[in-house]
Scaffold this motif. Structure first.
Motif, PDB file in Angstrom:
ATOM      1  N   ARG A 175       0.832  -1.207   0.000  1.00  0.00           N
ATOM      2  CA  ARG A 175       0.000   0.000   0.000  1.00  0.00           C
ATOM      3  C   ARG A 175       0.866   1.256   0.000  1.00  0.00           C
ATOM      4  NH1 ARG A 175      -3.048  -3.098   4.059  1.00  0.00           N
ATOM      5  NH2 ARG A 175      -4.930  -3.934   3.052  1.00  0.00           N
ATOM      6  N   MET A 176       1.982   1.221   0.725  1.00  0.00           N
ATOM      7  CA  MET A 176       2.893   2.364   0.714  1.00  0.00           C
ATOM      8  C   MET A 176       3.450   2.609  -0.674  1.00  0.00           C
ATOM      9  SD  MET A 176       5.042   2.376   4.287  1.00  0.00           S
ATOM     10  CE  MET A 176       5.671   0.706   4.152  1.00  0.00           C
ATOM     11  N   LEU A 177       3.799   1.532  -1.372  1.00  0.00           N
ATOM     12  CA  LEU A 177       4.314   1.682  -2.731  1.00  0.00           C
ATOM     13  C   LEU A 177       3.268   2.329  -3.634  1.00  0.00           C
ATOM     14  CD1 LEU A 177       6.164  -1.721  -3.348  1.00  0.00           C
ATOM     15  CD2 LEU A 177       7.142   0.470  -2.676  1.00  0.00           C
ATOM     16  N   VAL A 178       2.039   1.855  -3.536  1.00  0.00           N
ATOM     17  CA  VAL A 178       0.972   2.389  -4.380  1.00  0.00           C
ATOM     18  C   VAL A 178       0.697   3.846  -4.021  1.00  0.00           C
ATOM     19  CG1 VAL A 178      -1.459   2.160  -5.012  1.00  0.00           C
ATOM     20  CG2 VAL A 178      -0.031   0.117  -4.796  1.00  0.00           C
ATOM     21  N   ARG A 179       0.684   4.165  -2.714  1.00  0.00           N
ATOM     22  CA  ARG A 179       0.456   5.558  -2.302  1.00  0.00           C
ATOM     23  C   ARG A 179       1.561   6.476  -2.800  1.00  0.00           C
ATOM     24  NH1 ARG A 179      -1.222   3.279   2.791  1.00  0.00           N
ATOM     25  NH2 ARG A 179       0.813   3.776   3.709  1.00  0.00           N
ATOM     26  N   SER A 180       2.768   5.939  -2.966  1.00  0.00           N
ATOM     27  CA  SER A 180       3.887   6.750  -3.444  1.00  0.00           C
ATOM     28  C   SER A 180       3.855   6.946  -4.956  1.00  0.00           C
ATOM     29  CB  SER A 180       5.215   6.107  -3.038  1.00  0.00           C
ATOM     30  OG  SER A 180       5.486   4.968  -3.848  1.00  0.00           O
ATOM     31  N   GLY A 181       2.875   6.347  -5.634  1.00  0.00           N
ATOM     32  CA  GLY A 181       2.729   6.540  -7.068  1.00  0.00           C
ATOM     33  C   GLY A 181       3.217   5.387  -7.920  1.00  0.00           C
ATOM     34  N   VAL A 182       3.638   4.288  -7.299  1.00  0.00           N
ATOM     35  CA  VAL A 182       4.105   3.125  -8.066  1.00  0.00           C
ATOM     36  C   VAL A 182       2.907   2.361  -8.627  1.00  0.00           C
ATOM     37  CG1 VAL A 182       5.310   0.906  -7.925  1.00  0.00           C
ATOM     38  CG2 VAL A 182       6.230   2.903  -6.723  1.00  0.00           C
ATOM     39  N   ILE A 183       2.958   2.060  -9.917  1.00  0.00           N
ATOM     40  CA  ILE A 183       1.982   1.145 -10.526  1.00  0.00           C
ATOM     41  C   ILE A 183       2.492  -0.263 -10.258  1.00  0.00           C
ATOM     42  CG2 ILE A 183       0.914   0.366 -12.667  1.00  0.00           C
ATOM     43  CD1 ILE A 183       1.306   3.219 -13.753  1.00  0.00           C
ATOM     44  N   LEU A 184       1.840  -0.987  -9.350  1.00  0.00           N
ATOM     45  CA  LEU A 184       2.298  -2.301  -8.906  1.00  0.00           C
ATOM     46  C   LEU A 184       1.398  -3.385  -9.466  1.00  0.00           C
ATOM     47  CD1 LEU A 184       4.226  -3.971  -7.120  1.00  0.00           C
ATOM     48  CD2 LEU A 184       2.636  -3.597  -5.212  1.00  0.00           C
ATOM     49  N   LEU A 185       2.004  -4.292 -10.239  1.00  0.00           N
ATOM     50  CA  LEU A 185       1.270  -5.409 -10.836  1.00  0.00           C
ATOM     51  C   LEU A 185       1.896  -6.717 -10.375  1.00  0.00           C
ATOM     52  CD1 LEU A 185       0.955  -4.024 -14.489  1.00  0.00           C
ATOM     53  CD2 LEU A 185      -0.776  -3.928 -12.676  1.00  0.00           C
ATOM     54  N   LYS A 186       1.067  -7.660  -9.935  1.00  0.00           N
ATOM     55  CA  LYS A 186       1.550  -8.935  -9.399  1.00  0.00           C
ATOM     56  C   LYS A 186       0.969 -10.091 -10.216  1.00  0.00           C
ATOM     57  CE  LYS A 186       0.006  -8.519  -5.181  1.00  0.00           C
ATOM     58  NZ  LYS A 186      -0.266  -8.432  -3.726  1.00  0.00           N
ATOM     59  N   TYR A 187       1.865 -10.873 -10.837  1.00  0.00           N
ATOM     60  CA  TYR A 187       1.427 -11.973 -11.687  1.00  0.00           C
ATOM     61  C   TYR A 187       1.921 -13.308 -11.148  1.00  0.00           C
ATOM     62  CZ  TYR A 187      -0.024  -8.544 -15.126  1.00  0.00           C
ATOM     63  OH  TYR A 187      -0.667  -7.508 -15.751  1.00  0.00           O
ATOM     64  N   TRP A 188       1.016 -14.273 -11.160  1.00  0.00           N
ATOM     65  CA  TRP A 188       1.355 -15.653 -10.823  1.00  0.00           C
ATOM     66  C   TRP A 188       1.154 -16.506 -12.073  1.00  0.00           C
ATOM     67  CZ3 TRP A 188       3.458 -18.380  -6.855  1.00  0.00           C
ATOM     68  CH2 TRP A 188       3.367 -19.778  -6.928  1.00  0.00           C
ATOM     69  N   PHE A 189       2.222 -17.163 -12.516  1.00  0.00           N
ATOM     70  CA  PHE A 189       2.157 -17.998 -13.710  1.00  0.00           C
ATOM     71  C   PHE A 189       1.859 -19.430 -13.290  1.00  0.00           C
ATOM     72  CE2 PHE A 189       4.596 -14.288 -14.758  1.00  0.00           C
ATOM     73  CZ  PHE A 189       4.037 -13.905 -15.958  1.00  0.00           C
ATOM     74  N   SER A 190       0.728 -19.924 -13.770  1.00  0.00           N
ATOM     75  CA  SER A 190       0.172 -21.182 -13.280  1.00  0.00           C
ATOM     76  C   SER A 190       0.294 -22.274 -14.332  1.00  0.00           C
ATOM     77  CB  SER A 190      -1.305 -20.984 -12.917  1.00  0.00           C
ATOM     78  OG  SER A 190      -1.892 -22.194 -12.515  1.00  0.00           O
ATOM     79  N   ASN A 239      -3.842 -10.748  -1.400  1.00  0.00           N
ATOM     80  CA  ASN A 239      -4.616 -10.263  -2.545  1.00  0.00           C
ATOM     81  C   ASN A 239      -5.444  -9.068  -2.099  1.00  0.00           C
ATOM     82  OD1 ASN A 239      -5.647 -10.330  -5.230  1.00  0.00           O
ATOM     83  ND2 ASN A 239      -7.525 -11.265  -4.444  1.00  0.00           N
ATOM     84  N   ILE A 240      -4.827  -7.896  -2.088  1.00  0.00           N
ATOM     85  CA  ILE A 240      -5.476  -6.688  -1.557  1.00  0.00           C
ATOM     86  C   ILE A 240      -5.992  -5.830  -2.711  1.00  0.00           C
ATOM     87  CG2 ILE A 240      -4.102  -6.699   0.552  1.00  0.00           C
ATOM     88  CD1 ILE A 240      -2.285  -4.592  -0.716  1.00  0.00           C
ATOM     89  N   PRO A 241      -7.021  -5.012  -2.481  1.00  0.00           N
ATOM     90  CA  PRO A 241      -7.573  -4.181  -3.561  1.00  0.00           C
ATOM     91  C   PRO A 241      -6.540  -3.272  -4.205  1.00  0.00           C
ATOM     92  CG  PRO A 241      -9.040  -4.189  -1.657  1.00  0.00           C
ATOM     93  CD  PRO A 241      -7.785  -4.870  -1.223  1.00  0.00           C
ATOM     94  N   GLU A 242      -5.612  -2.748  -3.402  1.00  0.00           N
ATOM     95  CA  GLU A 242      -4.608  -1.830  -3.943  1.00  0.00           C
ATOM     96  C   GLU A 242      -3.592  -2.542  -4.841  1.00  0.00           C
ATOM     97  OE1 GLU A 242      -5.918  -0.416   0.141  1.00  0.00           O
ATOM     98  OE2 GLU A 242      -5.349  -2.328  -0.813  1.00  0.00           O
ATOM     99  N   ALA A 243      -3.384  -3.838  -4.602  1.00  0.00           N
ATOM    100  CA  ALA A 243      -2.405  -4.606  -5.379  1.00  0.00           C
ATOM    101  C   ALA A 243      -2.880  -6.051  -5.481  1.00  0.00           C
ATOM    102  CB  ALA A 243      -1.028  -4.533  -4.718  1.00  0.00           C
ATOM    103  N   PRO A 244      -3.868  -6.298  -6.333  1.00  0.00           N
ATOM    104  CA  PRO A 244      -4.400  -7.659  -6.454  1.00  0.00           C
ATOM    105  C   PRO A 244      -3.442  -8.571  -7.224  1.00  0.00           C
ATOM    106  CG  PRO A 244      -5.450  -6.219  -8.044  1.00  0.00           C
ATOM    107  CD  PRO A 244      -4.576  -5.341  -7.197  1.00  0.00           C
ATOM    108  N   TRP A 245      -3.659  -9.869  -7.070  1.00  0.00           N
ATOM    109  CA  TRP A 245      -2.934 -10.865  -7.850  1.00  0.00           C
ATOM    110  C   TRP A 245      -3.656 -11.111  -9.167  1.00  0.00           C
ATOM    111  CZ3 TRP A 245       1.763 -12.817  -7.395  1.00  0.00           C
ATOM    112  CH2 TRP A 245       2.409 -12.771  -6.144  1.00  0.00           C
ATOM    113  N   TYR A 246      -2.886 -11.418 -10.192  1.00  0.00           N
ATOM    114  CA  TYR A 246      -3.430 -11.826 -11.480  1.00  0.00           C
ATOM    115  C   TYR A 246      -2.784 -13.154 -11.865  1.00  0.00           C
ATOM    116  CZ  TYR A 246      -4.869  -6.946 -11.635  1.00  0.00           C
ATOM    117  OH  TYR A 246      -5.408  -5.719 -11.333  1.00  0.00           O
ATOM    118  N   ILE A 247      -3.604 -14.152 -12.157  1.00  0.00           N
ATOM    119  CA  ILE A 247      -3.114 -15.489 -12.497  1.00  0.00           C
ATOM    120  C   ILE A 247      -3.097 -15.650 -14.016  1.00  0.00           C
ATOM    121  CG2 ILE A 247      -3.531 -17.961 -12.287  1.00  0.00           C
ATOM    122  CD1 ILE A 247      -4.901 -17.377  -9.597  1.00  0.00           C
ATOM    123  N   VAL A 248      -1.951 -16.053 -14.545  1.00  0.00           N
ATOM    124  CA  VAL A 248      -1.787 -16.281 -15.978  1.00  0.00           C
ATOM    125  C   VAL A 248      -1.637 -17.781 -16.211  1.00  0.00           C
ATOM    126  CG1 VAL A 248      -0.466 -15.728 -18.051  1.00  0.00           C
ATOM    127  CG2 VAL A 248      -0.564 -14.078 -16.159  1.00  0.00           C
TER     128      VAL A 248
END
Length: 304
Positions: A175-190, A239-248
């Motif tokens: 959340r701190m990263l996102v508040r600082s303006g970072v576009i944070l994307l989290k991917y899990w390759f399945s 898996n938080i609203p500010e930085a959710p996970w995305y499964i590929v």
């Protein structure tokens, strides 16, 4: 059309052919497998995406990634992409296609080694912070701070208390990263259990890929179910609203790459940045200059 225009078109055609050759070379991943294993692999992948469809879309998406790069530089945006997943899930292949045509001074990959004894004594996130993006940068983590929720936990490199502390800290850290303006994307390759089994067999029997199999990778194969349980808790607690996970889904590597890049483009609010037309300046000729003849031993032998 002038002679210079004809010459420029000839050069362009040659460059496009070189680009295609480069793509084919990168995609040349057919393993040196025994005939039996090759048959098994092809039987298990009857509906893999065709090369023509794949290349056409890959080039289109890579052109869009260049627009993202220009926008990031122009606006000073900060983009951080975490790539996580099981061994042989295809993270490296996706990263390679993302960065293939980007400026390495703008888009860089972070793949940290095992922590040193000094780093083990630090605040857990400390070793990752220096690698976070500054303005105008795109950073991709090939494995990230989620090592603690995965390999460190499963392999016993972190205690239960350390893992619990991580789960309490990571949502606020992100959340701190996102508040600082970072576009944070989290991917899990399945990938499936069977698919990992096949890919490990391919690496064992392919002399050009055996280096990818470490003792840790082999042990991770034995502990498949432990990794599954660790992954499920990681999703549930981070898996938080500010930085959710995305499964590929990654059983088909070509679809995996295209789907991931397409999704990244959809999550970055980039716009095409107007650029000035580039003109080639006239070369300055000095009639008194004579090019020196260099000794033969300076040249690489023309073996080919």
């Amino acid at each position: 059309m002038t002679e210079d225009d004809d010459r420029a078109l000839d050069w362009l055609e040659a460059e496009l052919q070189d680009t295609l050759d480069e793509d084919i070379e990168i995609e040349f991943s057919e393993p040196m497998l025994s005939r039996e294993i090759r048959k098994i692999y092809l039987r298990e992948h009857p509906e893999m995406l065709g090369r023509e469809v794949y290349f056409r879309n890959l080039l289109r998406l890579q052109a869009e990634l260049i627009k993202v790069q220009d926008w990031v530089q122009h606006t000073g945006a900060k983009v951080c992409i975490l790539m996580e997943g099981r061994d042989s899930a295809g993270k490296g292949g996706v990263i390679k296609r993302i960065t293939q045509r980007l400026n390495p001074r703008v888009a860089r990959v972070v793949a940290l080694p095992a922590p040193s004894r000094r780093e083990q004594s630090q605040w857990y996130f400390q070793r990752y912070v220096p690698h976070l993006p500054a303005g105008g940068e795109i950073v991709m983590f090939d494995r990230s701070w989620y090592n603690r929720a995965g390999v460190e936990r499963v392999m016993g490199f972190a205690s239960d208390d350390q893992v619990e502390q991580f789960f309490q800290d990571v949502p606020e850290f992100e959340r701190m990263l996102v508040r600082s303006g970072v576009i944070l994307l989290k991917y899990w390759f399945s990938i499936t259990d069977q698919e990992q089994q096949l890919r490990f067999l391919m690496r064992i029997h392919d002399p050009m890929k055996q280096w990818k199999l470490s003792p840790m990778d082999l042990e991770s194969r034995r502990r498949w179910e432990q990794y599954t349980k660790a992954k499920e808790e990681m999703f549930a607690r981070t898996n938080i609203p500010e930085a959710p996970w995305y499964i590929v889904e990654g059983n088909d590597k070509k679809r995996e790459r295209l789907n991931c890049i397409e999704h990244i483009l959809s999550k970055i609010p980039y716009e095409e940045v107007p650029t000035e037309k580039v003109t080639l300046p006239e070369r300055v000729y000095n009639p008194d200059y004579e090019r020196q003849v260099l000794p033969d031993e300076l040249y690489v032998p023309k073996v080919y």
